[in-house]
Design a protein around this motif. Structure first.
Motif, PDB file in Angstrom:
ATOM      1  N   TRP A 188       0.842  -1.188   0.000  1.00  9.49           N
ATOM      2  CA  TRP A 188       0.000   0.000   0.000  1.00  9.49           C
ATOM      3  C   TRP A 188       0.878   1.239   0.000  1.00  9.49           C
ATOM      4  CZ3 TRP A 188      -1.357  -4.640   1.862  1.00  9.49           C
ATOM      5  CH2 TRP A 188      -2.637  -5.128   1.554  1.00  9.49           C
ATOM      6  N   HIS A 189       0.478   2.224  -0.788  1.00 12.00           N
ATOM      7  CA  HIS A 189       1.266   3.459  -0.889  1.00 12.00           C
ATOM      8  C   HIS A 189       0.586   4.551  -0.077  1.00 12.00           C
ATOM      9  CE1 HIS A 189       3.599   1.884  -4.394  1.00 12.00           C
ATOM     10  NE2 HIS A 189       2.520   1.136  -4.500  1.00 12.00           N
ATOM     11  N   CYS A 190       1.339   5.142   0.861  1.00 16.46           N
ATOM     12  CA  CYS A 190       0.803   6.265   1.632  1.00 16.46           C
ATOM     13  C   CYS A 190       0.748   7.489   0.723  1.00 16.46           C
ATOM     14  CB  CYS A 190       1.673   6.557   2.850  1.00 16.46           C
ATOM     15  SG  CYS A 190       1.157   8.061   3.712  1.00 16.46           S
ATOM     16  N   GLN A 191      -0.436   8.095   0.631  1.00 15.69           N
ATOM     17  CA  GLN A 191      -0.613   9.216  -0.276  1.00 15.69           C
ATOM     18  C   GLN A 191      -0.024  10.505   0.301  1.00 15.69           C
ATOM     19  OE1 GLN A 191      -2.025   8.626  -3.566  1.00 15.69           O
ATOM     20  NE2 GLN A 191      -1.366   6.682  -2.662  1.00 15.69           N
TER      21      GLN A 191
ATOM     22  N   ILE B 171      -4.990  -5.683   5.181  1.00 18.29           N
ATOM     23  CA  ILE B 171      -5.088  -4.298   4.720  1.00 18.29           C
ATOM     24  C   ILE B 171      -4.744  -3.357   5.876  1.00 18.29           C
ATOM     25  CG2 ILE B 171      -6.629  -2.536   3.764  1.00 18.29           C
ATOM     26  CD1 ILE B 171      -8.322  -4.895   2.637  1.00 18.29           C
TER      27      ILE B 171
ATOM     28  N   CYS C 148      -0.723   4.776   7.980  1.00 13.39           N
ATOM     29  CA  CYS C 148       0.685   4.726   7.624  1.00 13.39           C
ATOM     30  C   CYS C 148       1.536   4.696   8.896  1.00 13.39           C
ATOM     31  CB  CYS C 148       1.035   5.959   6.790  1.00 13.39           C
ATOM     32  SG  CYS C 148       2.807   6.143   6.511  1.00 13.39           S
TER      33      CYS C 148
ATOM     34  N   LEU D   6      -4.390   5.472   2.201  1.00 17.24           N
ATOM     35  CA  LEU D   6      -3.465   4.479   1.638  1.00 17.24           C
ATOM     36  C   LEU D   6      -4.101   3.851   0.400  1.00 17.24           C
ATOM     37  CD1 LEU D   6      -2.625   2.664   4.999  1.00 17.24           C
ATOM     38  CD2 LEU D   6      -1.389   4.586   3.970  1.00 17.24           C
ATOM     39  N   VAL D   7      -3.301   3.667  -0.635  1.00 20.22           N
ATOM     40  CA  VAL D   7      -3.823   3.077  -1.875  1.00 20.22           C
ATOM     41  C   VAL D   7      -3.018   1.822  -2.210  1.00 20.22           C
ATOM     42  CG1 VAL D   7      -4.188   3.430  -4.358  1.00 20.22           C
ATOM     43  CG2 VAL D   7      -4.581   5.315  -2.747  1.00 20.22           C
ATOM     44  N   GLN D   8      -3.738   0.725  -2.466  1.00 23.63           N
ATOM     45  CA  GLN D   8      -3.015  -0.524  -2.770  1.00 23.63           C
ATOM     46  C   GLN D   8      -2.353  -0.436  -4.136  1.00 23.63           C
ATOM     47  OE1 GLN D   8      -5.221  -4.222  -2.467  1.00 23.63           O
ATOM     48  NE2 GLN D   8      -3.351  -5.450  -2.609  1.00 23.63           N
ATOM     49  N   ASP D   9      -1.187  -1.027  -4.239  1.00 21.56           N
ATOM     50  CA  ASP D   9      -0.464  -1.130  -5.507  1.00 21.56           C
ATOM     51  C   ASP D   9      -1.416  -1.723  -6.549  1.00 21.56           C
ATOM     52  OD1 ASP D   9       2.920  -1.425  -6.010  1.00 21.56           O
ATOM     53  OD2 ASP D   9       1.516  -2.076  -7.565  1.00 21.56           O
ATOM     54  N   THR D  10      -1.423  -1.157  -7.742  1.00 23.52           N
ATOM     55  CA  THR D  10      -2.397  -1.598  -8.744  1.00 23.52           C
ATOM     56  C   THR D  10      -1.931  -2.842  -9.497  1.00 23.52           C
ATOM     57  OG1 THR D  10      -1.403  -0.024 -10.249  1.00 23.52           O
ATOM     58  CG2 THR D  10      -3.437   0.656  -9.139  1.00 23.52           C
TER      59      THR D  10
END
Ligand SMILES: [Zn+2]
Ligand SMILES: [Zn+2]
Length: 885
Positions: A416-419, A430, A434, A442-446
C-alpha cells in the motif's frame, strides 16, 4: 455372463470414469497406511482445453500413480488449474470486445467479476476432460491458484520475502502502448516484418579535430536521449578513442565513449549510440556503466521537455524533423533500406514504445544457491539426467525476477502506498494507517503478480501451507514431478527455490522431463500446420485406452513422441484382441456352467494340477512363468519411466503369448471340460493377473473385464485399481515349461510358414514328418494333437536324419517335411527337376573355367576365389535337394 460382440470403448469408458469418482477410490488420506507417494499436477491454464501434450503428460503420470496405488502405497495425485493471468485476461477482454465492450471502460472490479463469471462457466473444461480420460486424481483436493487458501499463501510468501529483503522495487523496461496507455507483456506484443531504414549519423569527437564516430540507428528520434556511444574493446579501430567524449548533435550535449559488448564490430561502423531510456539492450548497458537515463518520449508517444526544441511533437513527426535537421547540419552520412521487425500492441496495433517503469523484483541469487545445492547433492534428480546441466546453466546465470504485471487478473501485490509521505507498506492484512506519518489515505499497488509467482508455491500451497496441516506433513516433499522441458525455468526451478526457502526441503525428489508429441513426419503439432491431434476427437474414435497405449509406445525417455493414426489403430486392434480373448472365455464359461471367479488371494496364485492327471497342464505352467517375467519387466520399466518398454512388454505378453498361444491351446483343452475345475481356475487366474498387469496403461478395458470376473464380491477389492500389481517371484519361473512351449511354437510356426509358402488351403489337413532327437522329439510327440489342430498337419515322428530333398525345412532343433497335395506335388517335382538342371549347368561351367589355364592366368585372384566358393555352393545345393546324378 453377457459380453457384447464388438469392442466399443465408448460404451463403458464414460461409465467407469464417473464411477471412479463416485466411489471415492482415488481419495488419499494423510492417515492411511503405506509408503507415501505424492505428486502435484502441473496445473494447466484455466483458459485452455486439453491438448495432446497434456494427454501424454497425464497418461505418464497416471501410469505411475496407478502403479504406486496398486503397490499399496498411500498415493496422492493432486489436481488443479492455474489462473494464468495474462492469458485469461486476454480471453475475457476479447470476449467483451465481441460484445462491443472495452474492458477498461468496465473498471477493475467489474472486469474481475466478469472473469470470475467466465471461470465459473468455462473453467472446468480441463477437469471434465481429465475425468473423461480416466486420470486417477483425488478431485476432493482440487486447487486453483486464486483460491482463498492459495492466495493467502501468496501473500505470506510475498511479505516474508520482502521482510528478508528478497523482494524490492526497481526500474525496469517494459513494452508500453501509447494508445492503450498501459504496459503490456511480451505475450501481448505481435511482431511484424516491415521495410525500414538505417540512418548513419556522425558524432564529432571532442578535442580531436575532424574526428567522428558514425553510429547507425533505425529510430533517429531516440538520439535526443543518448547518454553514451559504445565501442567494442576488441575493435582495434577505435581503441585510442576510449576516454574521449563526443558531442551529441542537435542537443549539443557532451557524452562519453564507453567500452561495451553492445557494440558489434561487424555491424555498421562498429560504434553504437546508447539510449538507456528507450531500448531494452541500451537499458542494460546503461546499468552496467551507470549512465543517466534521459526520457525523451512520454507515455502518450510525444516528445518530452528533455527533447529540447522537439518537445511536444509526436514521436514519428519528431523523427522527420530530427532527420531533416541532421541533414541540414551535415551530420547525416547516409540512409539505407533496412528490414525491421517491429512490435505492435496486440489489441490496437499501435507500435510499442519501450519505456522505463518501476516494478517489483525477487532477488534470486540467494534463493538459487540452495536450489543448486540440492541438485548437486542428489536430493533432486532429473530424468533424463542431461537436464541437470541445463538447470545449472540457468541457475548459475540467474537474474532478478520481475514479478509485477500491469494487469487486473491475478494476485494483487500486498503493498500500500501512503498518499501523504509516499511510504510503502507491505502487509498480510489491509493496513489502516501509515506507520510513518499516521495518514489513513493508503492506496493498494495496482499491479498483480506474475502468474509463475503463485505456481512456484504449488507443491506446498496446495497442501495447506502456511497452515501446518496433516496433508503437508504427510505428502510434502512430493515424490515426483512429471512435466515438459519448456517450463523448466519458469516453473520447476522456481518451485525448488521457494520450496527450500519456505519448507526448508525440496518440493519433489525426482523430475521426469517428457518429450513433445509430433506427427508422422516428426513435425511439431501446431494450429498453423493443421496437424493438431485433439485428444477428445481421437479418444472418441479409438477409445481412451488405445490412445494412451499409442502414446506410451513412443514415450522413451529423452525422445519426442511420434503419434500416428496407424499407431492408434493398431492399439485399438490390441484392445480388440483382448476383448475377443475375454469374449471367448466368458462364452465358454457360460456354456460350461462356470461362474465368474478370481482367486481368494490376488498376491500369489499357484497353478493347480488337473484332477485326472495330477499334473499342472504345461500351458498353465508356461503362462504363469511368462506372466512372472512380464511382471518383472513391467515393474522395472514403470519404475524407471521407461513407458515405451512397459508398453512393449504388455503388448507382447497379451497379444503374442496370452491371445495367440495360451487361449488357442486352452480352446483345445476346454472341448471336454465342464464345471469350475483346475483348468478353469488356472486360466481365470492367469487372465485376471494379466488384466492387473495391464491396468495402469489401459485402465478402462481392464476395469470393465475385471469387474465381470470379480465385481460385487465382498472379499475382493471394489476396483482393479485397488488390487495388487503383479510382482516377480524368483521361484515361479518354469524353464522346463517355457522350453516345451517354445518347441511347440517353433514346430507350428514353421509348419504354418511352409503351408503359406506352398499356398496350401489353410483349412486342408495334410501330413508331414518331423525328424529330431531325444528331448525335442518327445515334446513334439506329446503335443502332436495340438500341432495337428493349430497347424493342420498330422505328423510322423522320426529319430533318424531327414531325407535330402528340397521340401525339407530345418531349424537347429529339427527338420520338417510337409506332404503336399497331389497336384502341388507334381508341380513341385517339376520345379525341382528344373532347378537340378540349372545347378548341373552351373557346376559344369564353373568346373571348366577353373580348369582353364588361360583363364586362371588372366583373372584377378578374387574372381577365381569367388568362383571356387560358388562351385562349392552349387554342389552343396545339388546334394541337398537330392538331384539325381
Ligand atoms: Zn494498444
Ligand atoms: Zn505516510
Amino acid at each position: 455372463m453377457q459380453i457384447e460382440k464388438v469392442y466399443e470403448p465408448q460404451r463403458f469408458e464414460p461409465h467407469w470414469a464417473q464411477w471412479w469418482i463416485d466411489s471415492g477410490i482415488f481419495r488419499a488420506s494423510a492417515r492411511a497406511a503405506g509408503r507415501v507417494f505424492s505428486l502435484a499436477i502441473p496445473p494447466p491454464n484455466v483458459t485452455g482445453s486439453l491438448h495432446i501434450g497434456h494427454m501424454l503428460e497425464h497418461t505418464e503420470i497416471d501410469v505411475t500413480i496407478r502403479w504406486h496405488r496398486m503397490l499399496g502405497d498411500n498415493t496422492l495425485w493432486l489436481p488443479g488449474t492455474d489462473h494464468a493471468g495474462i492469458a485469461t485476461q486476454m480471453v475475457v477482454a476479447r470476449k467483451l470486445a465481441e460484445e462491443g465492450i472495452n474492458y477498461r471502460d468496465l473498471g477493475r472490479e467489474k472486469f474481475e467479476e466478469r472473469v470470475w463469471q467466465w471461470k465459473a462457466q468455462y473453467g472446468d473444461t480441463i477437469k471434465r476432460q481429465m475425468v473423461r480420460l480416466g486420470t486417477s486424481c483425488d478431485w476432493s483436493r482440487e486447487r486453483f491458484t486464486l483460491d482463498p487458501g492459495l492466495s493467502a499463501a501468496v501473500r505470506e510468501d510475498f511479505v516474508r520475502l520482502f521482510e528478508k529483503g528478497l523482494i524490492y522495487r526497481g526500474e525496469y523496461m517494459v513494452n508500453w502502448c501509447p494508445h492503450c496507455h498501459t504496459a503490456i507483456s511480451d505475450l501481448e506484443v505481435t511482431h511484424a516484418d516491415v521495410n525500414g531504414h538505417l540512418w548513419h549519423i556522425r558524432y564529432p569527437v571532442n578535442g580531436l579535430k575532424d574526428q567522428f564516430l558514425v553510429v547507425a540507428t533505425t529510430r533517429p528520434e531516440t538520439m535526443l536521449g543518448d547518454t553514451a556511444v559504445a565501442i567494442n574493446a576488441k575493435d582495434q579501430r577505435y581503441l585510442d578513442l576510449h576516454g574521449h567524449t563526443v558531442q551529441l548533435p542537435l542537443m549539443d550535449r557532451e557524452i562519453p565513449i564507453i567500452l561495451d559488448d553492445l557494440a558489434d564490430p561487424e555491424f555498421g561502423s562498429g560504434a553504437v549510440k546508447v539510449t538507456p531510456a528507450h531500448d531494452p539492450n541500451d537499458f542494460e548497458a546503461g546499468r552496467r556503466h551507470n549512465l543517466p537515463k534521459i526520457q525523451v518520449i512520454d507515455e502518450n508517444g510525444r516528445m518530452t521537455a528533455d527533447a529540447g526544441p522537439y518537445a511536444g511533437l509526436d514521436r514519428f513527426e519528431a523523427r522527420l524533423r530530427v532527420v531533416a535537421d541532421l541533414q541540414a547540419a551535415g551530420f547525416l552520412v547516409k540512409i539505407e533500406d533496412y528490414p525491421l521487425n517491429i512490435g505492435k500492441c496486440a489489441r490496437c496495433g499501435t507500435i510499442v514504445e519501450p519505456l522505463i517503469s518501476t516494478q517489483w523484483f525477487v532477488r534470486t541469487k540467494p534463493l538459487a544457491e540452495k536450489a543448486i545445492a540440492v541438485v548437486e547433492s542428489g536430493r533432486i534428480q532429473f530424468v533424463p539426467a542431461n537436464w541437470t546441466k541445463t538447470y545449472y546453466e540457468w541457475m548459475y546465470n540467474i537474474r532478478d525476477w520481475c514479478i509485477s504485471r500491469q494487469l487486473w487478473w491475478g494476485h494483487r501485490i500486498p503493498a500500500w502506498h501512503c498518499q501523504e509521505c509516499r511510504e510503502i507498506i507491505v502487509a498480510r492484512e489491509i493496513p489502516t494507517s501509515c506507520p510513518r506519518c499516521g495518514a489513513t489515505h493508503l492506496v493498494q499497488d495496482t499491479d498483480v503478480l506474475d502468474t509463475w509467482f503463485s505456481s512456484a508455491l504449488w507443491p506446498f500451497s496446495t497442501l495447506g501451507w502456511p497452515e501446518a496441516t496433516e496433508d503437508l506433513a504427510t505428502f510434502y516433499p512430493t515424490s515426483l514431478l512429471i512435466t515438459g522441458f519448456d517450463i523448466l525455468f519458469f516453473w520447476v526451478a522456481r518451485m525448488v527455490m521457494m520450496g527450500m526457502e519456505f519448507m526448508g526441503d525440496v518440493p519433489f525428489r525426482q523430475v521426469y522431463i517428457h518429450g513433445l508429441v509430433r506427427d508422422a513426419e516428426r513435425q511439431k503439432m501446431s494450429k498453423t500446420r493443421g496437424n493438431v491431434v485433439d485428444p477428445l476427437v481421437v479418444t472418441e474414435k479409438y477409445g481412451t485406452d488405445a490412445v494412451r497405449m499409442a502414446l506410451l509406445q513412443g514415450a522413451a525417455p529423452g525422445t519426442d513422441i511420434v503419434l500416428t493414426e496407424e499407431r492408434m489403430e493398431s492399439s485399438r486392434a490390441f484392445a480388440n484382441k483382448i476383448w475377443n480373448a475375454a469374449r471367448f472365455l466368458f462364452l465358454k464359461m457360460e456354456f460350461s456352467g462356470v461362474e465368474p471367479w478370481v482367486p481368494e488371494s490376488l498376491e500369489a496364485f499357484q497353478p493347480e494340477p488337473c484332477t485326472d492327471t495330477l499334473e499342472v497342464p504345461v500351458e498353465d505352467r508356461w503362462i504363469f512363468s511368462r506372466l512372472n517375467s512380464a511382471s518383472e519387466q513391467a515393474n522395472r520399466a514403470i519404475e524407471q519411466y521407461r513407458y515405451h518398454e512397459a508398453a512393449q512388454v504388455l503388448w507382447h505378453f497379451f497379444w503374442h503369448e496370452f491371445c495367440d498361444w495360451y487361449i488357442e491351446l486352452k480352446k483345445l483343452r476346454f472341448r471336454e471340460n465342464t464345471g469350475l475345475n483346475a483348468d478353469w481356475r488356472n486360466t481365470l487366474a492367469a487372465f485376471e493377473t494379466a488384466l492387473r498387469l495391464l491396468h495402469p496403461a489401459m485402465p478402462f478395458l481392464t476395469e470393465e473385464l475385471w469387474q465381470r470376473l470379480a465385481g460385487g464380491r465382498k472379499d475382493r477389492p471394489v476396483s482393479i485399481a485397488l488390487a495388487p500389481y503383479p510382482q516377480y517371484r524368483a521361484n515361479e519361473t518354469n524353464y522346463k515349461a517355457e522350453r516345451e512351449i517354445e518347441i511347440l511354437q517353433e514346430v507350428v510356426t514353421l509348419a504354418r510358414t511352409l503351408r503359406a509358402e506352398s499356398k496350401i488351403d489353410p483349412k486342408l489337413q495334410i501330413e508331414g514328418a518331423l525328424y529330431s532327437r531325444d528331448g525335442v522329439l518327445e515334446v513334439a510327440k506329446k503335443h502332436a494333437g495340438a500341432i495337428q489342430e493349430l497347424a493342420k498337419v498330422k505328423l510322423d515322428f522320426h529319430s533318424d536324419a531327414a531325407p535330402k530333398t528340397a521340401s525339407v525345412r530345418s531349424t537347429p532343433q529339427f527338420d520338417l517335411v510337409l506332404q503336399l497335395p497331389k497336384a502341388q506335388e507334381e508341380a513341385q517335382r517339376k520345379r525341382i527337376e528344373k532347378e537340378c538342371e540349372q545347378l548341373k549347368k552351373n557346376i559344369e561351367n564353373s568346373k571348366s573355367k577353373l580348369g582353364d589355364e588361360a583363364f586362371l592366368s588372366k583373372a584377378p585372384p578374387q574372381v577365381i576365389e569367388t568362383m571356387r566358393k560358388k562351385l562349392v555352393d552349387y554342389e552343396e545345393q545339388f546334394r541337398k535337394i537330392g538331384c539325381a546324378g
